[in-house]
Design a protein around this motif. Sequence first.
Motif, mmCIF file in Angstrom:
data_model
loop_
_atom_site.group_PDB
_atom_site.id
_atom_site.type_symbol
_atom_site.label_atom_id
_atom_site.label_comp_id
_atom_site.label_asym_id
_atom_site.label_seq_id
_atom_site.Cartn_x
_atom_site.Cartn_y
_atom_site.Cartn_z
ATOM 1 N N LYS A 78 48.498 -20.953 52.198
ATOM 2 C CA LYS A 78 47.392 -20.045 51.851
ATOM 3 C C LYS A 78 46.063 -20.705 52.210
ATOM 4 O O LYS A 78 45.435 -21.360 51.406
ATOM 5 N N VAL A 79 45.673 -20.485 53.452
ATOM 6 C CA VAL A 79 44.426 -21.022 53.965
ATOM 7 C C VAL A 79 43.598 -19.856 54.470
ATOM 8 O O VAL A 79 44.129 -18.952 55.112
ATOM 9 N N TRP A 80 42.341 -19.868 54.147
ATOM 10 C CA TRP A 80 41.449 -18.841 54.672
ATOM 11 C C TRP A 80 40.150 -19.507 55.066
ATOM 12 O O TRP A 80 39.837 -20.607 54.634
ATOM 13 N N ASP A 81 39.391 -18.816 55.874
ATOM 14 C CA ASP A 81 38.109 -19.321 56.345
ATOM 15 C C ASP A 81 37.188 -19.515 55.149
ATOM 16 O O ASP A 81 36.977 -18.592 54.370
ATOM 17 N N GLN A 82 36.646 -20.705 54.991
ATOM 18 C CA GLN A 82 35.803 -21.011 53.841
ATOM 19 C C GLN A 82 34.336 -20.641 54.056
ATOM 20 O O GLN A 82 33.522 -20.796 53.171
ATOM 21 N N ALA A 83 33.988 -20.151 55.250
ATOM 22 C CA ALA A 83 32.620 -19.720 55.512
ATOM 23 C C ALA A 83 32.355 -18.402 54.791
ATOM 24 O O ALA A 83 33.279 -17.686 54.417
ATOM 25 N N VAL A 84 31.085 -18.081 54.607
ATOM 26 C CA VAL A 84 30.730 -16.802 54.003
ATOM 27 C C VAL A 84 31.240 -15.701 54.933
ATOM 28 O O VAL A 84 30.953 -15.707 56.130
ATOM 29 N N PRO A 85 32.031 -14.767 54.412
ATOM 30 C CA PRO A 85 32.594 -13.725 55.271
ATOM 31 C C PRO A 85 31.514 -12.786 55.798
ATOM 32 O O PRO A 85 30.495 -12.566 55.136
ATOM 33 N N THR A 86 31.757 -12.250 56.989
ATOM 34 C CA THR A 86 30.785 -11.325 57.569
ATOM 35 C C THR A 86 31.269 -9.880 57.548
ATOM 36 O O THR A 86 30.460 -8.972 57.704
ATOM 37 N N ASP A 87 32.565 -9.647 57.338
ATOM 38 C CA ASP A 87 33.035 -8.275 57.192
ATOM 39 C C ASP A 87 32.371 -7.691 55.948
ATOM 40 O O ASP A 87 32.441 -8.291 54.864
ATOM 41 N N PRO A 88 31.717 -6.534 56.058
ATOM 42 C CA PRO A 88 30.950 -6.010 54.918
ATOM 43 C C PRO A 88 31.752 -5.827 53.635
ATOM 44 O O PRO A 88 31.266 -6.158 52.554
ATOM 45 N N LEU A 89 32.966 -5.319 53.709
ATOM 46 C CA LEU A 89 33.746 -5.108 52.495
ATOM 47 C C LEU A 89 34.112 -6.446 51.855
ATOM 48 O O LEU A 89 33.941 -6.641 50.647
ATOM 49 N N ILE A 90 34.583 -7.380 52.651
ATOM 50 C CA ILE A 90 34.965 -8.694 52.114
ATOM 51 C C ILE A 90 33.727 -9.430 51.613
ATOM 52 O O ILE A 90 33.749 -10.070 50.562
ATOM 53 N N TYR A 91 32.607 -9.307 52.331
ATOM 54 C CA TYR A 91 31.375 -9.947 51.891
ATOM 55 C C TYR A 91 30.951 -9.435 50.517
ATOM 56 O O TYR A 91 30.510 -10.200 49.666
ATOM 57 N N ARG A 92 31.070 -8.122 50.278
ATOM 58 C CA ARG A 92 30.667 -7.569 48.986
ATOM 59 C C ARG A 92 31.519 -8.135 47.850
ATOM 60 O O ARG A 92 31.016 -8.393 46.751
ATOM 61 N N LEU A 93 32.798 -8.343 48.101
ATOM 62 C CA LEU A 93 33.636 -8.965 47.059
ATOM 63 C C LEU A 93 33.190 -10.413 46.832
ATOM 64 O O LEU A 93 33.128 -10.883 45.693
ATOM 65 N N TYR A 94 32.877 -11.103 47.908
ATOM 66 C CA TYR A 94 32.364 -12.470 47.827
ATOM 67 C C TYR A 94 31.046 -12.477 47.032
ATOM 68 O O TYR A 94 30.829 -13.317 46.170
ATOM 69 N N GLU A 95 30.193 -11.479 47.317
ATOM 70 C CA GLU A 95 28.918 -11.350 46.619
ATOM 71 C C GLU A 95 29.131 -11.091 45.125
ATOM 72 O O GLU A 95 28.435 -11.668 44.278
ATOM 73 N N ILE A 96 30.097 -10.245 44.797
ATOM 74 C CA ILE A 96 30.390 -9.950 43.394
ATOM 75 C C ILE A 96 30.761 -11.228 42.651
ATOM 76 O O ILE A 96 30.259 -11.499 41.559
#
Length: 151
Positions: A78-96
């Motif tokens: 389970k590895v994912w990109d640790q940078a701030v996501p740029t996809d708008p939907l994923i970014y909003r979850l990150y923002e939340i």
Amino acid sequence: MTTTLMTKEKMTEAIIARKIEKGLSWETMGADLGMSPVWLTSACLGMNSAPTEKAAAIAEYLGFGAEMTKALEAFPTKVWDQAVPTDPLIYRLYEIVGVYGDTLKEVIQEKFGDGIMSAIDFSMEVDKIEDPKGDRVLLTLNGKFLPYKSW
């Protein structure tokens, strides 16, 4: 003789291609297979391993064989990109989480004590709530509370 197993990446590519080819949705697949569409999606995207019977059912449903079953059963890294996501939907979850993460931590620990919410003993649902002012997304995250222990 060594056997090369299908990677999780190749598995996901094949599943997505077949899903598109058949005109399927995750909701339809989940209903047809008797599985949570959220869990099914996560397994098909390579972030969870499927028990043998579920892996075989998914592979058969999509018209794949034993190689796909084995790939679905394989334990993921389970590895994912640790940078701030740029996809708008994923970014909003990150923002939340960025905006409300400390709030959630405070409220959860006030109610339960010092600990965490499990992402292993966990379920998630995504629902649509129709609203005349604009449809709403309802995310339900349901994780077991795990208290920290002292020794």
